[in-house]
Design a protein around this motif. Structure first.
Motif, PDB file in Angstrom:
ATOM      1  N   THR A   1       7.230   8.078  -9.512  1.00  0.00           N
ATOM      2  CA  THR A   1       7.971   6.907  -9.073  1.00  0.00           C
ATOM      3  C   THR A   1       7.040   5.862  -8.485  1.00  0.00           C
ATOM      4  O   THR A   1       5.907   6.138  -8.094  1.00  0.00           O
ATOM      5  CB  THR A   1       9.025   7.291  -8.021  1.00  0.00           C
ATOM      6  N   ARG A   2       7.549   4.650  -8.421  1.00  0.00           N
ATOM      7  CA  ARG A   2       6.750   3.551  -7.869  1.00  0.00           C
ATOM      8  C   ARG A   2       6.427   3.794  -6.400  1.00  0.00           C
ATOM      9  O   ARG A   2       5.318   3.520  -5.940  1.00  0.00           O
ATOM     10  CB  ARG A   2       7.531   2.243  -8.023  1.00  0.00           C
ATOM     11  N   ALA A   3       7.401   4.328  -5.644  1.00  0.00           N
ATOM     12  CA  ALA A   3       7.170   4.608  -4.226  1.00  0.00           C
ATOM     13  C   ALA A   3       6.048   5.623  -4.047  1.00  0.00           C
ATOM     14  O   ALA A   3       5.182   5.467  -3.179  1.00  0.00           O
ATOM     15  CB  ALA A   3       8.455   5.127  -3.568  1.00  0.00           C
ATOM     16  N   ALA A   4       6.031   6.674  -4.879  1.00  0.00           N
ATOM     17  CA  ALA A   4       4.978   7.684  -4.777  1.00  0.00           C
ATOM     18  C   ALA A   4       3.613   7.095  -5.095  1.00  0.00           C
ATOM     19  O   ALA A   4       2.614   7.439  -4.465  1.00  0.00           O
ATOM     20  CB  ALA A   4       5.284   8.851  -5.719  1.00  0.00           C
ATOM     21  N   GLN A   5       3.550   6.187  -6.051  1.00  0.00           N
ATOM     22  CA  GLN A   5       2.278   5.564  -6.404  1.00  0.00           C
ATOM     23  C   GLN A   5       1.774   4.666  -5.276  1.00  0.00           C
ATOM     24  O   GLN A   5       0.574   4.635  -4.977  1.00  0.00           O
ATOM     25  CB  GLN A   5       2.434   4.766  -7.694  1.00  0.00           C
ATOM     26  N   LEU A   6       2.697   3.943  -4.626  1.00  0.00           N
ATOM     27  CA  LEU A   6       2.290   3.111  -3.489  1.00  0.00           C
ATOM     28  C   LEU A   6       1.781   3.975  -2.337  1.00  0.00           C
ATOM     29  O   LEU A   6       0.781   3.648  -1.684  1.00  0.00           O
ATOM     30  CB  LEU A   6       3.467   2.252  -3.022  1.00  0.00           C
ATOM     31  N   LEU A   7       2.459   5.098  -2.078  1.00  0.00           N
ATOM     32  CA  LEU A   7       2.043   5.974  -0.994  1.00  0.00           C
ATOM     33  C   LEU A   7       0.712   6.640  -1.306  1.00  0.00           C
ATOM     34  O   LEU A   7      -0.057   6.957  -0.398  1.00  0.00           O
ATOM     35  CB  LEU A   7       3.116   7.031  -0.736  1.00  0.00           C
ATOM     36  N   GLU A   8       0.418   6.854  -2.581  1.00  0.00           N
ATOM     37  CA  GLU A   8      -0.872   7.404  -2.961  1.00  0.00           C
ATOM     38  C   GLU A   8      -1.994   6.425  -2.621  1.00  0.00           C
ATOM     39  O   GLU A   8      -3.085   6.827  -2.195  1.00  0.00           O
ATOM     40  CB  GLU A   8      -0.884   7.732  -4.457  1.00  0.00           C
ATOM     41  N   LEU A   9      -1.726   5.130  -2.779  1.00  0.00           N
ATOM     42  CA  LEU A   9      -2.710   4.121  -2.379  1.00  0.00           C
ATOM     43  C   LEU A   9      -2.955   4.177  -0.870  1.00  0.00           C
ATOM     44  O   LEU A   9      -4.095   4.061  -0.408  1.00  0.00           O
ATOM     45  CB  LEU A   9      -2.223   2.722  -2.775  1.00  0.00           C
ATOM     46  N   VAL A  10      -1.866   4.363  -0.100  1.00  0.00           N
ATOM     47  CA  VAL A  10      -2.016   4.477   1.356  1.00  0.00           C
ATOM     48  C   VAL A  10      -2.827   5.712   1.714  1.00  0.00           C
ATOM     49  O   VAL A  10      -3.692   5.688   2.586  1.00  0.00           O
ATOM     50  CB  VAL A  10      -0.630   4.519   2.028  1.00  0.00           C
ATOM     51  N   ARG A  11      -2.560   6.827   1.009  1.00  0.00           N
ATOM     52  CA  ARG A  11      -3.281   8.071   1.284  1.00  0.00           C
ATOM     53  C   ARG A  11      -4.770   7.909   0.985  1.00  0.00           C
ATOM     54  O   ARG A  11      -5.629   8.358   1.746  1.00  0.00           O
ATOM     55  CB  ARG A  11      -2.692   9.204   0.444  1.00  0.00           C
ATOM     56  N   GLU A  12      -5.103   7.257  -0.113  1.00  0.00           N
ATOM     57  CA  GLU A  12      -6.506   7.052  -0.456  1.00  0.00           C
ATOM     58  C   GLU A  12      -7.199   6.184   0.581  1.00  0.00           C
ATOM     59  O   GLU A  12      -8.347   6.429   0.950  1.00  0.00           O
ATOM     60  CB  GLU A  12      -6.603   6.397  -1.836  1.00  0.00           C
ATOM     61  N   ALA A  13      -6.491   5.164   1.077  1.00  0.00           N
ATOM     62  CA  ALA A  13      -7.093   4.305   2.109  1.00  0.00           C
ATOM     63  C   ALA A  13      -7.340   5.079   3.392  1.00  0.00           C
ATOM     64  O   ALA A  13      -8.349   4.881   4.073  1.00  0.00           O
ATOM     65  CB  ALA A  13      -6.180   3.112   2.386  1.00  0.00           C
ATOM     66  N   GLY A  14      -6.415   6.001   3.727  1.00  0.00           N
ATOM     67  CA  GLY A  14      -6.578   6.774   4.951  1.00  0.00           C
ATOM     68  C   GLY A  14      -7.714   7.773   4.898  1.00  0.00           C
ATOM     69  O   GLY A  14      -8.214   8.209   5.933  1.00  0.00           O
ATOM     70  N   GLU A  15      -8.148   8.166   3.688  1.00  0.00           N
ATOM     71  CA  GLU A  15      -9.211   9.160   3.557  1.00  0.00           C
ATOM     72  C   GLU A  15     -10.590   8.537   3.391  1.00  0.00           C
ATOM     73  O   GLU A  15     -11.569   9.262   3.250  1.00  0.00           O
ATOM     74  CB  GLU A  15      -8.900  10.064   2.356  1.00  0.00           C
ATOM     75  N   ARG A  16     -10.666   7.208   3.390  1.00  0.00           N
ATOM     76  CA  ARG A  16     -11.975   6.576   3.258  1.00  0.00           C
ATOM     77  C   ARG A  16     -12.821   6.837   4.495  1.00  0.00           C
ATOM     78  O   ARG A  16     -12.318   6.886   5.612  1.00  0.00           O
ATOM     79  CB  ARG A  16     -11.827   5.060   3.065  1.00  0.00           C
ATOM     80  N   ARG A  17     -14.110   6.959   4.303  1.00  0.00           N
ATOM     81  CA  ARG A  17     -15.044   7.167   5.412  1.00  0.00           C
ATOM     82  C   ARG A  17     -15.646   5.829   5.819  1.00  0.00           C
ATOM     83  O   ARG A  17     -15.846   4.937   4.993  1.00  0.00           O
ATOM     84  CB  ARG A  17     -16.147   8.132   5.007  1.00  0.00           C
TER      85      ARG A  17
END
Length: 726
Positions: free
Chosen positions: A415-431
């Motif tokens: 879903t579109r919501a899951a894809q947007l949240l995946e972007l948030v998750r990737e941003a949160g894991e950046r060093r």
């Protein structure tokens, strides 16, 4: 004991049973003046506490359960749902397990817990629900752990019992992930506890050794304390400190050295030199430093791990915008039936029903009619969006006004919501770049220190001998162990993020702190960022009685604009009293989708809606009303007209008010060298009006952007770096 000795309030009764637990009441506890009898003071206290907390339904449920067992009837439900999805084979396989005793166990999220009495009530379920073996509630995490006998009852039946008491059970997103997270967290705590105990004892032994230097400690005692220090250090490095050794070995095998390589080298050098010095009986040892270093590094890593875990939990909370349960429409024997199914069980082509006020469980197409949707969870914009029949509806979209039906296109992670949240998750894991710099430094830091240690040995060997030369080389290796890079850098980043969190700012990545230290481009979202994030009546012009009539009609609508108008009028005229009087006067109310609403208040015909609605109904609009409506548009407000018997008597400016501190904050940012821009999903005219009010250049105001377009906007190459999106 004689009857006289019991007292005037007590009489001998053998047929009384406890009102709480049902056991026989002892003679000394029977009270003639009390209609409720209790076997002990504990049951009496619990009974009183349950009623004080509003949980007296426990006893009603217990009585109904005994009747239900005899008749097979189901208890009354609060939500009206049957929880059939809990009995689905796929759900049971993913969310439950069978223990050694043959009982099935599950961990489920629970809503409705208010106090300790709620926990007592739920954990007493095995006493009143046949087949339930155990219920344990983790109130801090909102988790219920349930064990039941599949041969006697089903999980859906237990969920209905919970529902009858006012508590709803929901599946966890990924129970395996929860277990892994708990195991990792427990392992970190064990490592720190062991390392802390070893470090404290190693420092105590070191204190004795250093004191022995001043008092000429006997050689046998010195060797004993040295052996103790070496033994403690070996345990510290081999057990809790093993994480650094394994990480270093893995990095060397992959030929990508990072900060754990020099840390592991320093720990091994300190412990190895201590062992050698103890065996030879000469030289200094640094084992207490190695033990303390392991403890401090583990504390730093745990704090960093905790920050990352909290960031992941924030992302999981965002997943709550998509319901875990869907109301699937099925056809059985030619009759339509609605059953609850898990979101993951939806497939393309399924038909689901979404009640008014609830969110869509999947991406799909609207079936039949049209409806307004609140997309603020996905776009951040407060203005409802109207979707026509066959139009796209995204998971997390909240339907307004009336229930709708949806044909599923994609569900779950597609879903579109899951894809947007995946972007948030990737941003949160950046060093953070400074942490990455520390890892890059470590790649050449270790060879440099090794070469320096060799030079030290070669330089001092001819002058002071082998023992002193080796001791100085080891001392240099221990002292130059990169504690500052391995410990201070991540701790500084975590401290900065923690300070932001205490001020209400969630920093998604450590790189934000470093990049924000330089002025660049600041892109502001509109709704909820520079505005208050809720639809309100900002300004109005016209007759007061026209506004009162409009509020009476709008009380019959669930549209956000209607609620804003009713709330404004209620606040102005005394709240609930005004609402009650208005509701009694409105009749014949009819809502025209996309245009407005009309009805009769007394003998007057009242219409509330857009300019198009007024034109279609041939309502007369004065020049003053036209001018005021144009002023509202320039200010970023949506004009709403109120017509009484065919003539517009009032115009209302509906919008999202700008925060009082927004303009001053933007001016400060500009003085600090930032270029401030506005990006919004609202209409371009509304966005430009808000930008003008905030002192933002019209060329820097961009409206009508979707979340994906906002992402592309901040990634534009022509923007001054760094680019920050708020």
């Amino acid at each position: 004991m004689s009857e006289a000795s019991i007292g005037p309030e007590l009489v001998r009764r053998h047929d009384s049973s406890c009102a709480h637990c049902g056991l026989p009441v002892p003679v000394v506890e029977v009270r003639a003046i009390d209609p409720l009898q209790f076997c002990c003071s504990g049951c009496r206290a619990v009974h009183a506490a349950l009623h004080e907390c509003g949980l007296g339904q426990f006893y009603a449920l217990r009585d109904r359960e005994s009747v239900a067992d005899a008749s097979g009837a189901e208890p009354a439900l609060v939500t009206g749902r049957g929880f059939e999805h809990f009995d689905d084979v796929r759900f049971l396989g993913a969310q439950t397990r069978i223990d050694d005793a043959g009982m099935r166990r599950a961990e489920l999220r629970i809503d409705g817990i208010r106090c300790g009495a709620c926990i007592w009530l739920l954990e007493a379920m095995p006493r009143i629900v046949r087949g339930t073996v155990e219920v344990r509630v983790d109130s801090a995490r909102g988790i219920a752990r349930i064990a039941w006998d599949e041969r006697t009852t089903r999980l859906s039946a237990i969920a209905r019992r919970f529902d009858a008491l006012g508590y709803q059970l929901h599946p966890l997103g990924d129970p395996d992930a929860v277990k892994r997270e708990r195991a990792v967290n427990r392992a970190w705590i064990v490592r720190m506890g062991v390392a802390g105990a070893i470090a404290s004892n190693a420092m105590a032994v070191a204190f004795a050794l250093y004191g022995g230097i001043l008092t000429n400690m006997d050689l046998s005692f010195r060797l004993f304390f040295q052996c103790c220090s070496v033994g403690l250090a070996v345990v510290a490095v081999a057990w809790p400190g093993r994480i650094f050794l394994t990480n270093a070995v893995a990095a060397l095998r992959a030929r990508t050295p990072h900060m754990d390589v020099p840390v592991a080298f320093g720990l091994v050098a300190a412990v190895g030199s201590g062992i050698a010095a103890t065996i030879r009986g000469t030289g200094s040892i640094y084992c207490e430093s190695a033990a303390m270093l392991v403890f401090l590094l583990l504390v730093g890593r745990f704090v960093q791990y905790g920050r990352q875990r909290r960031a992941r939990e924030q992302v999981e909370l965002l997943l709550a915008i998509v319901p875990a349960i869907a109301r699937k429409v099925t056809i059985d024997d030619g009759r339509e039936r609605i059953v609850d199914v898990a979101m993951d069980a939806l497939e393309p082509g399924d038909l689901v029903e979404v009640p008014a006020g609830e969110a869509s469980p999947a991406d799909g197409r609207l079936v039949g009619g049209s409806a307004h949707f609140d997309l603020s969870h996905l776009t951040g914009e407060s203005k409802p969006v109207r979707v026509q029949c066959g139009g796209p509806v995204y998971a997390g979209s909240r339907v307004l006004e009336t229930p709708i039906r949806l044909e599923v296109v994609v569900a779950g992670r597609q879903t579109r919501a899951a894809q947007l949240l995946e972007l948030v998750r990737e941003a949160g894991e950046r060093r953070a770049p400074i942490v990455e710099l520390a890892d890059r430094v470590s790649s050449w830091f270790l060879p440099t220190i090794v070469v320096a240690a060799i030079v030290t040995v070669v330089w001092w060997w001819p002058r002071l001998g082998a023992d002193q030369a080796m001791a100085r080389a080891v001392a240099m290796l221990v002292v130059t162990c990169p504690c500052a890079l391995g410990l201070a850098t991540p701790l500084a980043v975590v401290a900065g993020i923690g300070k932001g969190a205490r001020r209400g700012v969630l920093v998604k990545g450590g790189d934000v702190l470093e990049r924000a230290s330089k002025a660049g481009t600041l892109v502001l979202d509109k709704t909820g960022t520079v505005t208050q994030g809720r639809t309100r009546v900002v300004r109005w012009m016209g007759a007061v009685d026209a506004l009162a009539a409009a509020a009476c009609v709008e009380m019959h609508s669930a549209h956000p604009v209607a609620r804003a108008l009713v709330d404004e009028w209620s606040d102005a005229k005394g709240g609930a009293e005004a609402k009650g009087s208005g509701d009694a006067q409105a009749s014949g109310v009819r809502e025209i989708p996309g245009l407005g609403i009309e009805g009769r208040v007394g003998r007057r015909l009242v219409r509330v809606g857009s300019m198009r609605f007024m034109r279609e109904r041939s309502a007369i609009v004065s020049d003053d009303m036209h001018v005021f409506a144009d002023e509202c548009k320039v200010a970023g407000l949506a004009p709403l007209f109120v017509a009484i018997d065919g003539r517009v008597e009032a115009t209302i400016g509906i919008g999202d008010p700008i925060r009082p501190e927004a303009r001053q904050t933007i001016m400060r940012l500009k003085r600090a060298g930032w270029r401030v821009m506005l990006a919004s999903g609202d209409d371009s005219v509304v966005t430009s009006g808000v930008a003008k009010s905030l002192g933002i250049d019209a060329r820097d105001a961009h409206g009508g952007l979707s979340p994906e377009e906002k992402l592309a906007f901040v990634q534009r190459g022509d923007l001054a770096r760094p680019v920050v999106m708020v």
